[in-house]
Design a protein around this motif. Sequence first.
Motif, short mmCIF file in Angstrom:
data_model
loop_
_atom_site.label_atom_id
_atom_site.label_comp_id
_atom_site.label_asym_id
_atom_site.label_seq_id
_atom_site.Cartn_x
_atom_site.Cartn_y
_atom_site.Cartn_z
N LEU A 24 -11.40 15.11 2.47
CA LEU A 24 -10.37 16.14 2.63
C LEU A 24 -9.02 15.51 2.93
O LEU A 24 -7.99 15.90 2.36
CB LEU A 24 -10.76 17.12 3.73
N CYS A 25 -9.00 14.53 3.80
CA CYS A 25 -7.74 13.86 4.15
C CYS A 25 -7.14 13.15 2.94
O CYS A 25 -5.92 13.17 2.74
CB CYS A 25 -7.97 12.87 5.29
N GLU A 26 -7.98 12.53 2.14
CA GLU A 26 -7.48 11.87 0.93
C GLU A 26 -6.89 12.88 -0.04
O GLU A 26 -5.85 12.63 -0.66
CB GLU A 26 -8.60 11.07 0.26
N ARG A 27 -7.53 14.04 -0.17
CA ARG A 27 -7.01 15.09 -1.06
C ARG A 27 -5.67 15.63 -0.54
O ARG A 27 -4.76 15.87 -1.32
CB ARG A 27 -8.04 16.22 -1.22
N ILE A 28 -5.57 15.82 0.77
CA ILE A 28 -4.31 16.30 1.35
C ILE A 28 -3.21 15.27 1.12
O ILE A 28 -2.08 15.63 0.74
CB ILE A 28 -4.49 16.61 2.85
N ALA A 29 -3.51 13.99 1.31
CA ALA A 29 -2.52 12.93 1.07
C ALA A 29 -2.06 12.96 -0.39
O ALA A 29 -0.86 12.84 -0.67
CB ALA A 29 -3.10 11.57 1.42
N LEU B 234 -2.06 15.55 -2.43
CA LEU B 234 -1.25 16.75 -2.64
C LEU B 234 0.16 16.58 -2.08
O LEU B 234 1.15 17.00 -2.70
CB LEU B 234 -1.92 17.97 -2.01
N LEU B 235 0.26 15.98 -0.91
CA LEU B 235 1.58 15.73 -0.33
C LEU B 235 2.40 14.79 -1.21
O LEU B 235 3.60 15.00 -1.42
CB LEU B 235 1.44 15.16 1.09
N THR B 236 1.75 13.76 -1.73
CA THR B 236 2.43 12.84 -2.63
C THR B 236 2.89 13.56 -3.89
O THR B 236 4.03 13.38 -4.33
CB THR B 236 1.51 11.65 -2.98
N GLN B 237 2.03 14.40 -4.46
CA GLN B 237 2.42 15.18 -5.65
C GLN B 237 3.60 16.09 -5.35
O GLN B 237 4.43 16.34 -6.21
CB GLN B 237 1.24 16.03 -6.14
N GLY B 238 3.68 16.57 -4.13
CA GLY B 238 4.78 17.44 -3.72
C GLY B 238 6.06 16.69 -3.37
O GLY B 238 7.05 17.31 -2.99
N VAL C 249 -0.11 8.23 2.29
CA VAL C 249 -1.24 7.35 2.05
C VAL C 249 -2.30 7.64 3.10
O VAL C 249 -1.99 7.69 4.30
CB VAL C 249 -0.82 5.87 2.13
N TYR C 250 -3.51 7.85 2.69
CA TYR C 250 -4.63 8.05 3.61
C TYR C 250 -4.98 6.72 4.26
O TYR C 250 -4.98 5.67 3.62
CB TYR C 250 -5.85 8.59 2.87
N THR C 251 -5.27 6.76 5.55
CA THR C 251 -5.77 5.59 6.25
C THR C 251 -6.89 6.01 7.20
O THR C 251 -6.76 7.01 7.90
CB THR C 251 -4.67 4.85 7.04
N PRO C 252 -7.98 5.27 7.21
CA PRO C 252 -9.04 5.58 8.16
C PRO C 252 -8.68 5.11 9.58
O PRO C 252 -9.37 5.42 10.53
CB PRO C 252 -10.25 4.80 7.62
N GLN C 253 -7.58 4.38 9.70
CA GLN C 253 -7.15 3.84 11.00
C GLN C 253 -5.92 4.58 11.50
O GLN C 253 -4.93 3.96 11.91
CB GLN C 253 -6.88 2.35 10.88
#
Length: 154
Positions: free
Chosen positions: A3-8, A10-14, A19-23
């Motif tokens: 989900l976080c990767e998808r949100i990242a 979408l934000l980039t597309q907008g 960039v998603y980071t697990p840290q």
Amino acid sequence: KGLCERIAALLTQGGLQTVYTPQIELEIWKKSLLNAAMNPVSALTDTVMEEVMRSPARVIVEQLLREGLEVARAEGFALGDAYYFLALRYLENAGPHVTSMTTDVRLGLQSEVEQLNRQIVEKAAKHGLHVPTHTTVLALIETFDWKAARKAKG
């Protein structure tokens, strides 16, 4: 994670490069340490970031950063000397930026010192660390907040 990767994405597309980071906690520490080192000094001296870094107050920024890194290390986030120098270079190149805390103090509003320096002071105490520079700037900025609260009450 997905989900976080998808949100990242979408934000980039907008138009907001994300960039998603697990840290994420590590990234929060990095940003918070920068703000906790610069914002109160800028607010207390009523100067923009580049002025702070060229002024005698720079030593305070450096000490706040060192203390913050010590607390981050105790919390399990060893950023090391490399981050210290990267952070200083970033702050040196920030230009004539007015920090949010400076704006708050100028307008007589409550600052974000609770979210920055107070948390470092509290986490330091938890680990038995001494952070005198953070403790000092916290008390000074809290005085501005105290005055703003008194003024708001009339």
